[in-house]
Design an enzyme around this catalytic site. Structure first.
Site, mmCIF file in Angstrom:
data_model
loop_
_atom_site.group_PDB
_atom_site.id
_atom_site.type_symbol
_atom_site.label_atom_id
_atom_site.label_comp_id
_atom_site.label_asym_id
_atom_site.label_seq_id
_atom_site.Cartn_x
_atom_site.Cartn_y
_atom_site.Cartn_z
ATOM 1 N N THR A 130 3.180 12.361 0.518
ATOM 2 C CA THR A 130 2.569 11.100 0.914
ATOM 3 C C THR A 130 3.655 10.073 1.212
ATOM 4 O OG1 THR A 130 2.414 10.333 -1.368
ATOM 5 C CG2 THR A 130 0.511 11.476 -0.481
ATOM 6 N N LYS A 155 -0.555 6.869 1.173
ATOM 7 C CA LYS A 155 -1.126 6.306 -0.050
ATOM 8 C C LYS A 155 -0.998 4.801 0.014
ATOM 9 C CE LYS A 155 0.764 6.746 -4.285
ATOM 10 N NZ LYS A 155 1.039 7.378 -5.607
ATOM 11 N N LYS A 157 -1.325 1.130 -1.741
ATOM 12 C CA LYS A 157 -1.350 0.392 -2.996
ATOM 13 C C LYS A 157 -2.377 -0.739 -2.919
ATOM 14 C CE LYS A 157 2.140 2.308 -5.320
ATOM 15 N NZ LYS A 157 2.041 2.860 -6.691
ATOM 16 N N ASP A 184 -3.977 3.771 -4.657
ATOM 17 C CA ASP A 184 -3.470 3.653 -6.027
ATOM 18 C C ASP A 184 -3.741 2.236 -6.512
ATOM 19 O OD1 ASP A 184 -2.136 3.676 -8.418
ATOM 20 O OD2 ASP A 184 -0.179 4.215 -7.592
ATOM 21 N N GLU A 210 -6.311 6.657 -7.525
ATOM 22 C CA GLU A 210 -5.342 6.821 -8.608
ATOM 23 C C GLU A 210 -5.378 5.626 -9.559
ATOM 24 O OE1 GLU A 210 -0.513 7.671 -9.072
ATOM 25 O OE2 GLU A 210 -1.511 7.931 -7.133
ATOM 26 N N ASP A 233 -2.219 8.189 -13.713
ATOM 27 C CA ASP A 233 -0.770 7.985 -13.611
ATOM 28 C C ASP A 233 -0.274 7.309 -14.880
ATOM 29 O OD1 ASP A 233 1.865 7.412 -13.027
ATOM 30 O OD2 ASP A 233 1.462 6.285 -11.210
ATOM 31 N N LYS A 255 5.524 12.336 -13.459
ATOM 32 C CA LYS A 255 6.786 11.751 -13.005
ATOM 33 C C LYS A 255 7.851 12.042 -14.055
ATOM 34 C CE LYS A 255 4.509 8.013 -10.460
ATOM 35 N NZ LYS A 255 4.261 6.557 -10.365
ATOM 36 N N ASP A 307 8.374 9.999 -1.831
ATOM 37 C CA ASP A 307 8.937 9.216 -0.738
ATOM 38 C C ASP A 307 9.899 8.132 -1.207
ATOM 39 O OD1 ASP A 307 7.025 7.660 -1.982
ATOM 40 O OD2 ASP A 307 6.148 6.867 -0.149
#
Length: 358
Positions: A130, A155, A157, A184, A210, A233, A255, A307
């Protein structure tokens, strides 16, 4: 390549880098102009390993505190710690991530095998990633969506302003009707105000929502009526938090900065699969030294969001490659298993010069 014998003691070198961004990046409640990172290099007479961590900003896990933590544990680390001992020594977070990734690369060089082979991963191949759109005004969102001409997945925000978020979603989808689109929320919504947002997501073919609610409000997901997949997340930091999300989310975003490195991330993938959840690998920005270990994990993930390096004003001399909507990681970036001679001199040179090129 023959295995290289390990010396009795490691040397740890630490540095903090400012990592300025090309342009400011906005999410719910935050604007980032830079994403400072801690770099750790572990070496012996023959080999070295590198790790990079930005930490977890919303838990106040920052390079300065990570640096202090590793200084406090320098003796234990330099005595020749292994990855399982590291998991017992340090909690999840950026400090453990930096050392864990350095240990993976160090072992790869000692054994003459790439990290992917050590981790029993498939042969690395490019993965669709993404590309992230900040929580900007709708015109900027549309322009940035068009600027990611190669993107197959975007994606967006959100910032919690319902009307503005819906306009952002419309702008992104209008600009790029051809891409997979996810959003997200970064904890910005509540159970009592999210229904109009979910309707807009369905109307605009958004495939994933998300982290809609704040960390600590996971029980609210039990009452959420949402026809699209939900990802956790901030609600899932490490292995010990995976089980509580069973039946509440469809996917967890792993992550390395959150969970403390590739070692724990692999365990999280295994546990999530056993519980019937999909997995995604993300990042906290960072250079290609941070993206490369995550790229190893990406080989067994359902979704990839790596990314981070594209937001930086500069990246490493050897960097990950973005092409046709995919991320690829050339062997020379990190973890190839090739050990060069003169490691002590190279280590010192790297610490002096490894700031990203502009």
């Amino acid at each position: 390549m023959p295995k290289l014998a390990a010396s009795s003691r490691l040397q740890l070198a630490l540095a903090i880098e400012p990592l300025p961004l090309k342009t400011p990046f906005r999410i719910a409640g935050h604007r980032f102009d830079a994403m400072p990172a801690l770099t750790a290099i572990l070496s012996d007479t023959h080999c070295y390993g590198r790790g990079e961590a930005c930490g977890v900003y919303y838990l106040d896990d920052r390079p300065e505190t990570m640096h202090a933590t590793l200084q406090a544990h320098r003796d234990a680390i330099e005595d020749g710690i292994d990855r399982q001992q590291l998991r017992a020594l340090l909690p999840a977070g950026g400090a453990r991530n930096a050392i864990d990734c350095a240990l993976w690369e160090l072992q790869a060089q000692r054994e003459g095998r790439p990290v992917s082979a050590l981790a029993r991963m498939p042969q690395p191949r490019p993965r669709i990633t993404t590309f992230t759109l900040g929580a900007d005004d709708p015109a900027t969102v549309a322009a940035n969506a068009l600027a990611y001409a190669q993107a197959r997945a975007l994606k967006l925000k959100l910032d919690g302003d319902l009307d503005s978020d819906i306009e952002r979603i419309r702008a992104a989808r209008r600009a790029r009707p051809d891409t997979t689109l996810s959003v997200d929320a970064n904890q910005a919504y509540r159970l009592d105000n999210i229904a109009p947002l979910i309707a807009a997501l369905a109307d605009h073919r958004v495939s994933l929502l998300e982290q809609p609610f704040a960390r600590g409000r996971e029980a609210d997901l039990d009452a959420l009526d949402c026809p699209i997949d939900i990802a956790a997340d901030e609600s899932v930091q490490g292995l010990d938090e995976v089980d509580a999300l069973r039946g509440r989310v469809d996917l967890i975003n792993i992550k390395l900065d959150k969970c403390g490195g590739l070692t724990e991330a692999l365990l999280m993938v295994e546990r999530a699969r056993a519980l019937g959840m999909k997995v995604m690998v993300g990042n906290m920005l960072g250079t290609s030294w941070a993206a490369a270990p995550a790229f190893v994990l990406a080989q067994v993930c359902d979704l990839v969001d790596l990314d981070g390096p594209i937001f930086l004003a500069g990246d490493r001399a050897h960097a990950v490659v973005y092409r046709d909507g995919h991320i690829d990681c050339p062997a020379q970036v990190w973890g190839s298993g090739v050990a060069d001679g003169g490691v002590a001199l190279e280590r010192d040179a790297v610490i002096a010069t490894h700031a990203p090129s502009s």
